[in-house]
Design a protein around this motif. Structure first.
Motif, PDB file in Angstrom:
ATOM      1  N   LEU A  98      27.139 -50.148  52.004  1.00 30.13           N
ATOM      2  CA  LEU A  98      26.772 -50.935  53.169  1.00 30.13           C
ATOM      3  C   LEU A  98      27.571 -50.405  54.341  1.00 30.13           C
ATOM      4  CD1 LEU A  98      26.794 -54.654  51.929  1.00 30.13           C
ATOM      5  CD2 LEU A  98      24.808 -53.354  52.733  1.00 30.13           C
ATOM      6  N   ASN A  99      26.919 -50.223  55.463  1.00 30.56           N
ATOM      7  CA  ASN A  99      27.567 -49.726  56.671  1.00 30.56           C
ATOM      8  C   ASN A  99      27.314 -50.692  57.811  1.00 30.56           C
ATOM      9  OD1 ASN A  99      28.999 -47.177  56.865  1.00 30.56           O
ATOM     10  ND2 ASN A  99      27.164 -46.260  55.986  1.00 30.56           N
ATOM     11  N   GLY A 100      28.366 -51.178  58.417  1.00 30.49           N
ATOM     12  CA  GLY A 100      28.229 -51.947  59.647  1.00 30.49           C
ATOM     13  C   GLY A 100      28.555 -51.043  60.816  1.00 30.49           C
ATOM     14  N   THR A 101      27.568 -50.812  61.667  1.00 30.32           N
ATOM     15  CA  THR A 101      27.748 -49.832  62.741  1.00 30.32           C
ATOM     16  C   THR A 101      28.228 -50.447  64.045  1.00 30.32           C
ATOM     17  OG1 THR A 101      25.501 -50.088  63.580  1.00 30.32           O
ATOM     18  CG2 THR A 101      25.818 -48.511  61.774  1.00 30.32           C
ATOM     19  N   LEU A 144      36.617 -50.246  50.563  1.00 37.40           N
ATOM     20  CA  LEU A 144      36.380 -50.784  51.899  1.00 37.40           C
ATOM     21  C   LEU A 144      37.137 -49.885  52.866  1.00 37.40           C
ATOM     22  CD1 LEU A 144      35.214 -53.046  53.739  1.00 37.40           C
ATOM     23  CD2 LEU A 144      37.400 -54.229  53.443  1.00 37.40           C
ATOM     24  N   CYS A 145      36.429 -49.326  53.833  1.00 40.09           N
ATOM     25  CA  CYS A 145      37.018 -48.326  54.723  1.00 40.09           C
ATOM     26  C   CYS A 145      36.478 -48.526  56.133  1.00 40.09           C
ATOM     27  CB  CYS A 145      36.634 -46.901  54.287  1.00 40.09           C
ATOM     28  SG  CYS A 145      36.790 -46.547  52.543  1.00 40.09           S
ATOM     29  N   GLY A 146      37.107 -47.840  57.075  1.00 39.69           N
ATOM     30  CA  GLY A 146      36.524 -47.782  58.398  1.00 39.69           C
ATOM     31  C   GLY A 146      37.505 -47.851  59.533  1.00 39.69           C
ATOM     32  N   SER A 147      36.938 -47.952  60.690  1.00 37.60           N
ATOM     33  CA  SER A 147      37.648 -48.121  61.952  1.00 37.60           C
ATOM     34  C   SER A 147      36.583 -48.354  63.015  1.00 37.60           C
ATOM     35  CB  SER A 147      38.462 -46.872  62.286  1.00 37.60           C
ATOM     36  OG  SER A 147      39.053 -46.997  63.562  1.00 37.60           O
ATOM     37  N   ASP A 148      36.987 -48.866  64.140  1.00 38.83           N
ATOM     38  CA  ASP A 148      36.024 -48.959  65.236  1.00 38.83           C
ATOM     39  C   ASP A 148      35.571 -47.540  65.590  1.00 38.83           C
ATOM     40  OD1 ASP A 148      38.780 -48.617  66.378  1.00 38.83           O
ATOM     41  OD2 ASP A 148      37.569 -48.290  68.173  1.00 38.83           O
ATOM     42  N   THR A 156      32.434 -47.004  61.702  1.00 42.21           N
ATOM     43  CA  THR A 156      31.702 -47.990  60.902  1.00 42.21           C
ATOM     44  C   THR A 156      32.675 -48.707  59.982  1.00 42.21           C
ATOM     45  OG1 THR A 156      31.108 -46.786  58.860  1.00 42.21           O
ATOM     46  CG2 THR A 156      29.607 -46.530  60.751  1.00 42.21           C
ATOM     47  N   VAL A 157      32.256 -49.884  59.571  1.00 41.41           N
ATOM     48  CA  VAL A 157      32.952 -50.555  58.484  1.00 41.41           C
ATOM     49  C   VAL A 157      32.080 -50.331  57.254  1.00 41.41           C
ATOM     50  CG1 VAL A 157      31.960 -52.808  59.148  1.00 41.41           C
ATOM     51  CG2 VAL A 157      33.960 -52.704  57.617  1.00 41.41           C
ATOM     52  N   TYR A 158      32.691 -49.812  56.191  1.00 38.36           N
ATOM     53  CA  TYR A 158      31.972 -49.196  55.082  1.00 38.36           C
ATOM     54  C   TYR A 158      32.419 -49.838  53.770  1.00 38.36           C
ATOM     55  CZ  TYR A 158      30.704 -45.263  51.919  1.00 38.36           C
ATOM     56  OH  TYR A 158      30.197 -44.480  50.917  1.00 38.36           O
ATOM     57  N   TRP A 159      31.445 -50.317  53.034  1.00 44.19           N
ATOM     58  CA  TRP A 159      31.746 -50.953  51.748  1.00 44.19           C
ATOM     59  C   TRP A 159      30.910 -50.243  50.689  1.00 44.19           C
ATOM     60  CZ3 TRP A 159      30.919 -56.905  50.693  1.00 44.19           C
ATOM     61  CH2 TRP A 159      31.631 -57.262  49.545  1.00 44.19           C
TER      62      TRP A 159
END
Lengths: 158, 187
Positions: B86-89, B141-145, B148-151
């Protein structure tokens, strides 16, 4: 030889409704911090974490994704780390490389209110200073955390 | 009312005597600009730990202001991987998956086109790594502004015990200061 790590630094359990909880004098001897929040708020809020008394929202850009049981969505903005509701809510926030002085501070938050929402947030403090204190509060500075809410801080060695 | 926790850390500094069921195995910090992969050898920890966790902050030297795929492989194998993500962009959520892949999309990290100091972070959990009867599962769970926030949910369709875990950059090389730490938890 493996090194024992993941050490509890402090836990605050609120004895009355409180607008902000501050952890200060955080030593630089760990690599990451983990902040665990469990409780309720006086109203549904967006929650914030401020480092080293820096309350400039623009210094904390974020991305997040949420699901409310029927809809998934993603948004971006400044200085929203988690949501807390008037019913049981929780958040686990990973603060990476908090004591490094060559990196902005990236944090990852998983948070949920079982009755209404689940979310994950990636947020960055655009500053290379080591984090020595942090404060948890309502982004709009109007709500309180309820009595009984707990705030725990852990340090992870690397 | 504001509540503060003041001066309570003086007794918890590093170097004290603690017992722990979650222990640091190794940290690798990239120096220079030519490191394309890091490998953790966990072959001697099968009887010590039940699960593994990798914590990282990473950035690529490739001049790109976006997220890059952190590639994961076990035991040097280039087959049998599957994943869902899942990617939150920041505006939408996207989902993707892969099967029979040559590597895992173990995480996401920052390209080198961002402001200096902008790394992405991540936490990867690898379950039952030493089992010889189960396929291997992991989640991250990874990411940064800007990244993306990546699960992610990952699978290695192999019952061999994991003896090594390699994380490879997506494009050019990891930026100096990129850090990977691996931990073992008992069970």
């Amino acid at each position: 030889m493996p090194t024992p790590t993941y050490r509890p630094l402090a836990t605050v359990t609120l004895g009355s409704s409180t607008s902000a909880v501050t952890f200060s004098s955080i030593p630089g001897t760990y690599r990451d911090l983990i902040l665990v929040l469990d409780g309720t708020a006086s109203v549904g809020i967006n929650g914030s974490v401020y480092f080293n008394s820096d309350t400039t929202a623009a210094n904390y850009p974020y991305l997040r994704m949420t699901g409310n049981g029927s809809t998934a969505s993603s948004n971006s903005g400044n200085n929203i780390w988690f949501d807390f509701q008037t019913s049981k809510s929780m958040a686990v926030i990973q603060i990476m490389d908090y004591s490094a002085t060559d990196k902005h501070k990236t944090s990852l938050s998983r948070w949920n209110n079982p009755a209404s929402v689940i979310g994950a947030t990636a947020i960055r403090w655009t500053n290379t200073a080591a984090v020595t204190s942090l404060q948890v509060k309502d982004t709009n500075n109007s709500a309180t955390f309820a009595s009984g809410s707990t705030f725990s801080l852990y340090g992870v060695i690397a | 009312m504001t509540l503060s926790a003041l001066g309570i850390f003086s007794a918890a500094g590093a170097g004290g005597v603690f017992s722990s069921d979650y222990e640091l195995i190794q940290t690798q910090i990239v120096s220079g600009s030519s490191t394309t992969a890091v490998t953790f050898d966990v072959s001697s920890f099968a009887s010590t730990y039940k699960h593994l966790q990798v914590r990282f902050t990473a950035r690529d030297t490739y001049n790109y202001a976006g997220g890059l795929v952190l590639r994961g492989t076990f035991n040097g194998s280039s087959s049998g991987y599957a994943w869902h993500q899942l990617n939150g962009t920041g505006s939408t959520i996207t989902a993707a998956s892969g099967i029979n892949q040559s590597y895992l999309r173990a995480g996401i990290y920052a390209g080198g086109g961002f402001t200096s100091g902008h790394f992405a972070g991540g936490v990867i959990d690898i379950l039952d790594f030493a089992s010889t009867s189960k396929n291997k599962h992991l989640t991250s769970l990874c990411g940064s502004d800007g990244v993306t926030v990546y699960w992610m949910s990952g699978l290695w369709q192999n019952t061999n015990a994991i003896t090594s875990f390699t994380l490879t950059c997506d494009v050019t090389a990891f930026t100096a200061g990129t850090r990977f730490s691996i931990y073992g938890s008992k069970g």
